[in-house]
Scaffold this motif. Structure first.
Motif, PDB file in Angstrom:
ATOM      1  N   MET A  15       0.818  -1.217   0.000  1.00  0.00           N
ATOM      2  CA  MET A  15       0.000   0.000   0.000  1.00  0.00           C
ATOM      3  C   MET A  15       0.851   1.266   0.000  1.00  0.00           C
ATOM      4  SD  MET A  15      -3.172   0.790  -0.189  1.00  0.00           S
ATOM      5  CE  MET A  15      -3.952  -0.741   0.262  1.00  0.00           C
ATOM      6  N   TRP A  16       0.580   2.142  -0.973  1.00  0.00           N
ATOM      7  CA  TRP A  16       1.246   3.446  -1.028  1.00  0.00           C
ATOM      8  C   TRP A  16       0.369   4.450  -0.291  1.00  0.00           C
ATOM      9  CZ3 TRP A  16       5.031   5.404  -4.907  1.00  0.00           C
ATOM     10  CH2 TRP A  16       5.806   4.364  -5.436  1.00  0.00           C
ATOM     11  N   PRO A  17       0.922   5.157   0.685  1.00  0.00           N
ATOM     12  CA  PRO A  17       0.131   6.139   1.427  1.00  0.00           C
ATOM     13  C   PRO A  17       0.062   7.472   0.682  1.00  0.00           C
ATOM     14  CG  PRO A  17       2.322   5.958   2.384  1.00  0.00           C
ATOM     15  CD  PRO A  17       2.256   4.973   1.242  1.00  0.00           C
ATOM     16  N   GLU A  18      -1.060   7.747   0.067  1.00  0.00           N
ATOM     17  CA  GLU A  18      -1.265   9.006  -0.653  1.00  0.00           C
ATOM     18  C   GLU A  18      -2.684   9.498  -0.392  1.00  0.00           C
ATOM     19  OE1 GLU A  18       1.075  10.629  -2.029  1.00  0.00           O
ATOM     20  OE2 GLU A  18       2.602   9.090  -2.299  1.00  0.00           O
ATOM     21  N   VAL A 113       7.047  -0.650 -20.163  1.00  0.00           N
ATOM     22  CA  VAL A 113       6.500  -1.346 -19.009  1.00  0.00           C
ATOM     23  C   VAL A 113       5.275  -0.602 -18.472  1.00  0.00           C
ATOM     24  CG1 VAL A 113       8.131  -0.240 -17.412  1.00  0.00           C
ATOM     25  CG2 VAL A 113       7.097  -2.393 -16.777  1.00  0.00           C
ATOM     26  N   ASP A 114       4.243  -1.365 -18.176  1.00  0.00           N
ATOM     27  CA  ASP A 114       3.050  -0.857 -17.494  1.00  0.00           C
ATOM     28  C   ASP A 114       3.189  -1.226 -16.028  1.00  0.00           C
ATOM     29  OD1 ASP A 114       1.915  -0.037 -19.918  1.00  0.00           O
ATOM     30  OD2 ASP A 114       0.867  -1.928 -20.189  1.00  0.00           O
ATOM     31  N   LEU A 115       3.099  -0.230 -15.167  1.00  0.00           N
ATOM     32  CA  LEU A 115       3.279  -0.433 -13.736  1.00  0.00           C
ATOM     33  C   LEU A 115       2.030   0.031 -12.994  1.00  0.00           C
ATOM     34  CD1 LEU A 115       6.776   1.179 -13.825  1.00  0.00           C
ATOM     35  CD2 LEU A 115       6.333  -1.249 -13.486  1.00  0.00           C
ATOM     36  N   TRP A 116       1.763  -0.580 -11.848  1.00  0.00           N
ATOM     37  CA  TRP A 116       0.626  -0.136 -11.050  1.00  0.00           C
ATOM     38  C   TRP A 116       0.902  -0.366  -9.569  1.00  0.00           C
ATOM     39  CZ3 TRP A 116      -2.082  -3.896  -8.297  1.00  0.00           C
ATOM     40  CH2 TRP A 116      -1.906  -5.218  -8.729  1.00  0.00           C
ATOM     41  N   ILE A 117       0.181   0.412  -8.771  1.00  0.00           N
ATOM     42  CA  ILE A 117       0.316   0.335  -7.319  1.00  0.00           C
ATOM     43  C   ILE A 117      -1.062   0.369  -6.670  1.00  0.00           C
ATOM     44  CG2 ILE A 117       2.591   1.408  -7.221  1.00  0.00           C
ATOM     45  CD1 ILE A 117       1.146   4.067  -6.484  1.00  0.00           C
ATOM     46  N   TYR A 118      -1.146  -0.182  -5.477  1.00  0.00           N
ATOM     47  CA  TYR A 118      -2.293   0.042  -4.607  1.00  0.00           C
ATOM     48  C   TYR A 118      -2.001   1.301  -3.810  1.00  0.00           C
ATOM     49  CZ  TYR A 118      -3.832  -4.811  -5.328  1.00  0.00           C
ATOM     50  OH  TYR A 118      -4.259  -5.987  -5.855  1.00  0.00           O
ATOM     51  N   TRP A 119      -3.011   2.133  -3.601  1.00  0.00           N
ATOM     52  CA  TRP A 119      -2.802   3.329  -2.786  1.00  0.00           C
ATOM     53  C   TRP A 119      -4.018   3.548  -1.897  1.00  0.00           C
ATOM     54  CZ3 TRP A 119      -6.009   7.552  -2.755  1.00  0.00           C
ATOM     55  CH2 TRP A 119      -6.959   7.618  -3.798  1.00  0.00           C
ATOM     56  N   SER A 120      -3.784   4.285  -0.816  1.00  0.00           N
ATOM     57  CA  SER A 120      -4.888   4.601   0.101  1.00  0.00           C
ATOM     58  C   SER A 120      -4.516   5.801   0.950  1.00  0.00           C
ATOM     59  CB  SER A 120      -5.167   3.409   1.011  1.00  0.00           C
ATOM     60  OG  SER A 120      -6.123   3.757   1.989  1.00  0.00           O
ATOM     61  N   SER A 121      -5.499   6.608   1.250  1.00  0.00           N
ATOM     62  CA  SER A 121      -5.270   7.726   2.159  1.00  0.00           C
ATOM     63  C   SER A 121      -5.253   7.232   3.607  1.00  0.00           C
ATOM     64  CB  SER A 121      -6.343   8.796   1.980  1.00  0.00           C
ATOM     65  OG  SER A 121      -7.624   8.260   2.226  1.00  0.00           O
ATOM     66  N   ASP A 122      -5.635   5.991   3.830  1.00  0.00           N
ATOM     67  CA  ASP A 122      -5.654   5.398   5.170  1.00  0.00           C
ATOM     68  C   ASP A 122      -4.384   4.633   5.494  1.00  0.00           C
ATOM     69  OD1 ASP A 122      -8.243   6.338   5.466  1.00  0.00           O
ATOM     70  OD2 ASP A 122      -9.110   4.475   4.688  1.00  0.00           O
ATOM     71  N   ALA A 123      -3.476   4.506   4.527  1.00  0.00           N
ATOM     72  CA  ALA A 123      -2.276   3.675   4.725  1.00  0.00           C
ATOM     73  C   ALA A 123      -1.284   4.320   5.673  1.00  0.00           C
ATOM     74  CB  ALA A 123      -1.607   3.389   3.385  1.00  0.00           C
TER      75      ALA A 123
END
Length: 123
Positions: A15-18, A113-123
């Motif tokens: 999880m990326w915190p954003e 390359v196609d890249l992706w991340i999970y993110w959340s303001s709750d992380a």
């Protein structure tokens, strides 16, 4: 045997915190462009991509095309693998580029390359 659902905690290292999706996209872009530069790859094009996944969490994604020698491409991929929080690879394409001229002739590769991340303001 119980029919109770087992609750599994979502792995924190994914999880990326954003605060917003735009923040997550900008953060991912900066990390990837910096990583490409540090590994010796030259970014030629990059943009946000649409995610077509039915995911458990919010996703931000990014596509980059780079050019460099094969050893630099491997260095980029190693840096990508080691990064925390984790970055997922959706698609990876490595193809031959043009031969570099000069005293140290080296074969160039183009990496997309196609890249992706999970993110959340709750992380």
């Amino acid at each position: 045997m119980s029919n109770d659902a087992i609750q599994v905690e979502f792995p924190a290292e994914l999880m990326w915190p954003e605060e917003t999706k735009a923040d997550a996209e900008l953060s991912l872009q900066k990390v990837i462009v910096d990583l490409a530069s540090k590994s010796g790859m030259k970014a030629t094009t990059f943009n946000n991509t649409l995610t077509k996944r039915n995911a458990q969490r919010a996703i931000a994604s990014f596509n980059i095309e780079m050019e460099g020698v094969l050893d630099d491409a491997y260095a980029f991929l190693a840096g990508l693998e080691a990064h925390q929080p984790k970055i997922a690879v959706g698609n990876l394409r490595i193809r031959p580029g043009q031969l570099r001229t000069g005293p140290a002739k080296q074969g160039v590769v183009r990496v997309q390359v196609d890249l992706w991340i999970y993110w959340s303001s709750d992380a």
